[in-house]
Scaffold this motif. Structure first.
Motif, PDB file in Angstrom:
ATOM      1  N   LYS A  42       0.689  -1.465   0.305  1.00  0.00           N
ATOM      2  CA  LYS A  42       0.163   0.060  -0.284  1.00  0.00           C
ATOM      3  C   LYS A  42       0.516   1.683  -0.113  1.00  0.00           C
ATOM      4  O   LYS A  42       0.546   2.486  -0.120  1.00  0.00           O
ATOM      5  CB  LYS A  42      -1.062   0.484   1.781  1.00  0.00           C
ATOM      6  CG  LYS A  42      -1.845  -0.824   1.654  1.00  0.00           C
ATOM      7  CD  LYS A  42      -2.784  -1.366   2.248  1.00  0.00           C
ATOM      8  CE  LYS A  42      -3.160  -2.250   2.912  1.00  0.00           C
ATOM      9  NZ  LYS A  42      -4.317  -2.295   4.422  1.00  0.00           N
ATOM     10  N   HIS A  43       2.150   1.043   0.794  1.00  0.00           N
ATOM     11  CA  HIS A  43       2.919   2.056   0.313  1.00  0.00           C
ATOM     12  C   HIS A  43       3.501   2.408  -0.526  1.00  0.00           C
ATOM     13  O   HIS A  43       4.270   3.792  -1.187  1.00  0.00           O
ATOM     14  CB  HIS A  43       4.081   2.405   1.958  1.00  0.00           C
ATOM     15  CG  HIS A  43       3.281   1.857   3.072  1.00  0.00           C
ATOM     16  ND1 HIS A  43       2.657   3.259   3.781  1.00  0.00           N
ATOM     17  CD2 HIS A  43       2.685   0.559   4.040  1.00  0.00           C
ATOM     18  CE1 HIS A  43       1.951   3.588   4.928  1.00  0.00           C
ATOM     19  NE2 HIS A  43       2.332   1.644   4.362  1.00  0.00           N
ATOM     20  N   ASN A  44       3.930   1.613  -1.581  1.00  0.00           N
ATOM     21  CA  ASN A  44       4.479   2.123  -2.569  1.00  0.00           C
ATOM     22  C   ASN A  44       5.852   2.307  -2.998  1.00  0.00           C
ATOM     23  O   ASN A  44       6.470   3.260  -3.690  1.00  0.00           O
ATOM     24  CB  ASN A  44       3.725   2.758  -4.236  1.00  0.00           C
ATOM     25  CG  ASN A  44       2.149   2.102  -4.107  1.00  0.00           C
ATOM     26  OD1 ASN A  44       1.745   1.004  -4.436  1.00  0.00           O
ATOM     27  ND2 ASN A  44       1.400   3.404  -4.366  1.00  0.00           N
ATOM     28  N   TYR A  45       6.425   1.712  -2.246  1.00  0.00           N
ATOM     29  CA  TYR A  45       7.573   1.665  -2.089  1.00  0.00           C
ATOM     30  C   TYR A  45       8.423   1.221  -3.488  1.00  0.00           C
ATOM     31  O   TYR A  45       8.436   0.650  -4.499  1.00  0.00           O
ATOM     32  CB  TYR A  45       8.519   0.520  -0.640  1.00  0.00           C
ATOM     33  CG  TYR A  45       8.615   1.223   0.828  1.00  0.00           C
ATOM     34  CD1 TYR A  45       9.248   2.760   0.763  1.00  0.00           C
ATOM     35  CD2 TYR A  45       7.159   0.703   1.703  1.00  0.00           C
ATOM     36  CE1 TYR A  45       9.017   2.835   2.653  1.00  0.00           C
ATOM     37  CE2 TYR A  45       7.468   0.886   2.284  1.00  0.00           C
ATOM     38  CZ  TYR A  45       8.240   2.010   3.002  1.00  0.00           C
ATOM     39  OH  TYR A  45       7.604   2.711   4.569  1.00  0.00           O
ATOM     40  N   SER A  46       9.455   2.493  -3.306  1.00  0.00           N
ATOM     41  CA  SER A  46      10.199   2.139  -4.973  1.00  0.00           C
ATOM     42  C   SER A  46      11.585   1.751  -4.103  1.00  0.00           C
ATOM     43  O   SER A  46      12.539   2.754  -3.914  1.00  0.00           O
ATOM     44  CB  SER A  46      10.826   3.586  -4.946  1.00  0.00           C
ATOM     45  OG  SER A  46      11.469   3.581  -6.632  1.00  0.00           O
ATOM     46  N   ILE A  47      11.877   0.525  -4.436  1.00  0.00           N
ATOM     47  CA  ILE A  47      12.819  -0.231  -3.296  1.00  0.00           C
ATOM     48  C   ILE A  47      14.206  -1.071  -4.766  1.00  0.00           C
ATOM     49  O   ILE A  47      13.724  -0.949  -5.981  1.00  0.00           O
ATOM     50  CB  ILE A  47      12.789  -1.633  -2.609  1.00  0.00           C
ATOM     51  CG1 ILE A  47      11.656  -1.188  -1.650  1.00  0.00           C
ATOM     52  CG2 ILE A  47      13.826  -2.681  -2.762  1.00  0.00           C
ATOM     53  CD1 ILE A  47      10.975  -2.687  -0.672  1.00  0.00           C
ATOM     54  N   ASP A  48      14.974  -0.244  -4.698  1.00  0.00           N
ATOM     55  CA  ASP A  48      16.275  -0.455  -5.425  1.00  0.00           C
ATOM     56  C   ASP A  48      16.693  -2.043  -5.501  1.00  0.00           C
ATOM     57  O   ASP A  48      17.131  -2.624  -6.176  1.00  0.00           O
ATOM     58  CB  ASP A  48      16.963   0.228  -5.021  1.00  0.00           C
ATOM     59  CG  ASP A  48      17.178   2.033  -5.425  1.00  0.00           C
ATOM     60  OD1 ASP A  48      16.899   2.245  -6.384  1.00  0.00           O
ATOM     61  OD2 ASP A  48      17.302   2.736  -5.184  1.00  0.00           O
ATOM     62  N   CYS A  65       6.638 -12.075   1.232  1.00  0.00           N
ATOM     63  CA  CYS A  65       6.949 -10.122   0.963  1.00  0.00           C
ATOM     64  C   CYS A  65       7.082  -9.467   0.098  1.00  0.00           C
ATOM     65  O   CYS A  65       5.884  -8.564  -0.144  1.00  0.00           O
ATOM     66  CB  CYS A  65       7.659  -9.500   2.356  1.00  0.00           C
ATOM     67  SG  CYS A  65       6.921 -10.017   3.879  1.00  0.00           S
ATOM     68  N   ILE A  66       8.122  -9.558  -0.863  1.00  0.00           N
ATOM     69  CA  ILE A  66       8.090  -9.437  -2.072  1.00  0.00           C
ATOM     70  C   ILE A  66       7.499  -9.599  -2.854  1.00  0.00           C
ATOM     71  O   ILE A  66       6.587  -9.042  -4.352  1.00  0.00           O
ATOM     72  CB  ILE A  66       9.907  -9.106  -2.517  1.00  0.00           C
ATOM     73  CG1 ILE A  66      10.444 -10.368  -2.750  1.00  0.00           C
ATOM     74  CG2 ILE A  66      10.349  -8.247  -1.681  1.00  0.00           C
ATOM     75  CD1 ILE A  66      11.558 -10.613  -3.082  1.00  0.00           C
ATOM     76  N   GLY A  67       7.006 -11.177  -2.880  1.00  0.00           N
ATOM     77  CA  GLY A  67       5.544 -11.528  -3.211  1.00  0.00           C
ATOM     78  C   GLY A  67       4.436 -10.318  -3.623  1.00  0.00           C
ATOM     79  O   GLY A  67       3.964 -10.075  -4.341  1.00  0.00           O
ATOM     80  N   HIS A  71       7.365  -6.872  -6.065  1.00  0.00           N
ATOM     81  CA  HIS A  71       8.687  -6.670  -6.596  1.00  0.00           C
ATOM     82  C   HIS A  71       9.761  -7.493  -7.096  1.00  0.00           C
ATOM     83  O   HIS A  71       9.191  -9.178  -7.017  1.00  0.00           O
ATOM     84  CB  HIS A  71       9.323  -6.741  -5.534  1.00  0.00           C
ATOM     85  CG  HIS A  71      10.699  -6.027  -5.185  1.00  0.00           C
ATOM     86  ND1 HIS A  71      11.267  -4.290  -5.835  1.00  0.00           N
ATOM     87  CD2 HIS A  71      12.122  -7.180  -4.847  1.00  0.00           C
ATOM     88  CE1 HIS A  71      12.425  -4.911  -5.548  1.00  0.00           C
ATOM     89  NE2 HIS A  71      13.027  -5.936  -5.841  1.00  0.00           N
ATOM     90  N   SER A  72      10.696  -7.648  -8.751  1.00  0.00           N
ATOM     91  CA  SER A  72      10.937  -8.388  -9.431  1.00  0.00           C
ATOM     92  C   SER A  72      12.019  -8.720  -8.302  1.00  0.00           C
ATOM     93  O   SER A  72      12.529  -8.489  -7.321  1.00  0.00           O
ATOM     94  CB  SER A  72      11.289  -7.531 -10.324  1.00  0.00           C
ATOM     95  OG  SER A  72      12.704  -7.970 -10.827  1.00  0.00           O
ATOM     96  N   LEU A  73      12.045 -10.107  -9.036  1.00  0.00           N
ATOM     97  CA  LEU A  73      13.624 -10.803  -8.086  1.00  0.00           C
ATOM     98  C   LEU A  73      14.604 -10.654  -9.057  1.00  0.00           C
ATOM     99  O   LEU A  73      16.211 -11.376  -7.985  1.00  0.00           O
ATOM    100  CB  LEU A  73      13.020 -12.050  -7.853  1.00  0.00           C
ATOM    101  CG  LEU A  73      12.148 -12.976  -7.148  1.00  0.00           C
ATOM    102  CD1 LEU A  73      12.450 -14.844  -7.164  1.00  0.00           C
ATOM    103  CD2 LEU A  73      12.682 -12.448  -6.316  1.00  0.00           C
ATOM    104  N   LYS A  74      14.838  -9.540  -9.951  1.00  0.00           N
ATOM    105  CA  LYS A  74      15.741  -9.120 -10.666  1.00  0.00           C
ATOM    106  C   LYS A  74      16.637  -8.273  -9.826  1.00  0.00           C
ATOM    107  O   LYS A  74      17.998  -8.462  -9.921  1.00  0.00           O
ATOM    108  CB  LYS A  74      15.866  -8.427 -12.292  1.00  0.00           C
ATOM    109  CG  LYS A  74      14.997  -7.565 -11.969  1.00  0.00           C
ATOM    110  CD  LYS A  74      15.099  -6.501 -13.004  1.00  0.00           C
ATOM    111  CE  LYS A  74      14.309  -5.483 -13.494  1.00  0.00           C
ATOM    112  NZ  LYS A  74      15.887  -4.229 -12.779  1.00  0.00           N
ATOM    113  N   ASP A  75      16.338  -7.714  -8.948  1.00  0.00           N
ATOM    114  CA  ASP A  75      16.881  -6.812  -7.597  1.00  0.00           C
ATOM    115  C   ASP A  75      17.261  -7.331  -6.411  1.00  0.00           C
ATOM    116  O   ASP A  75      16.385  -6.749  -5.440  1.00  0.00           O
ATOM    117  CB  ASP A  75      16.274  -5.477  -7.177  1.00  0.00           C
ATOM    118  CG  ASP A  75      15.974  -4.733  -9.107  1.00  0.00           C
ATOM    119  OD1 ASP A  75      17.119  -5.075  -9.916  1.00  0.00           O
ATOM    120  OD2 ASP A  75      14.994  -4.061  -9.488  1.00  0.00           O
TER     121      ASP A  75
END
Length: 163
Positions: A42-48, A65-67, A71-75
């Motif tokens: 819900k917080h739309n973090y832009s995680i590098d 969590c990343i699912g 969030h992509s597993l490439k990073d």
């Protein structure tokens, strides 16, 4: 500005006779990881980049969590030094992060994460619970130079269940 996102692994199961690194999540750990992951989404973090301890319970919490966050597993990287309970090796990992990374999410263990939250954050936390999340922001532009940051947010499963 650097953003350090710390998440402690979910509640583990002690039912299996396995070594500490192989201990799995219990059902509550799985449920709480989904709960916090949905809240983080819900917080739309832009995680590098996302980093995880190699311990089964931390890695499983991370995947849940990343699912939930999409969030992509490439990073994503597993870092052996995040399997640390004192915090000293975790600090070393943080201080050696690539400065091109502005926001990192790290999955690991206590007592290290409570220690780091209190060392780097400006709000004293008695304990970062299982599946607990802490966001600390730093004004520095270099990970090696971070000192005292600001505790922007904490998300603990107990808070989410109170709704």
């Amino acid at each position: 500005m650097k953003n350090l996102l710390l998440m402690r692994h979910g509640k583990s199961s002690w039912e299996l006779n396995v070594g500490d690194q192989d201990r799995p999540l219990g059902q509550r750990g799985i449920t709480d990881a989904h709960l916090v992951g949905k809240e983080l989404a819900k917080h739309n973090y832009s995680i590098d980049h996302v980093y995880s301890s190699p311990a089964n319970r931390a890695l499983h919490t991370c995947m849940i969590c990343i699912g939930e966050m999409g969030h992509s597993l490439k990073d994503f990287s597993i870092v052996n030094d995040l399997y640390d309970f004192s915090g000293e090796r975790v600090i070393n990992v943080i201080r050696h992060l690539d400065n091109a990374l502005e926001t990192v999410l790290i999955f690991g263990h206590n007592h290290a994460f409570t220690y780091l939250a209190n060392l780097f954050g400006d709000k004293h936390l008695e304990n970062v619970p299982t599946s607990g999340f802490v966001h600390i922001q730093f004004k520095e532009s270099s990970w090696a130079a971070i000192t005292q940051g600001v505790t922007i947010q904490t998300i603990f499963p107990k808070q989410l269940k109170a709704w």
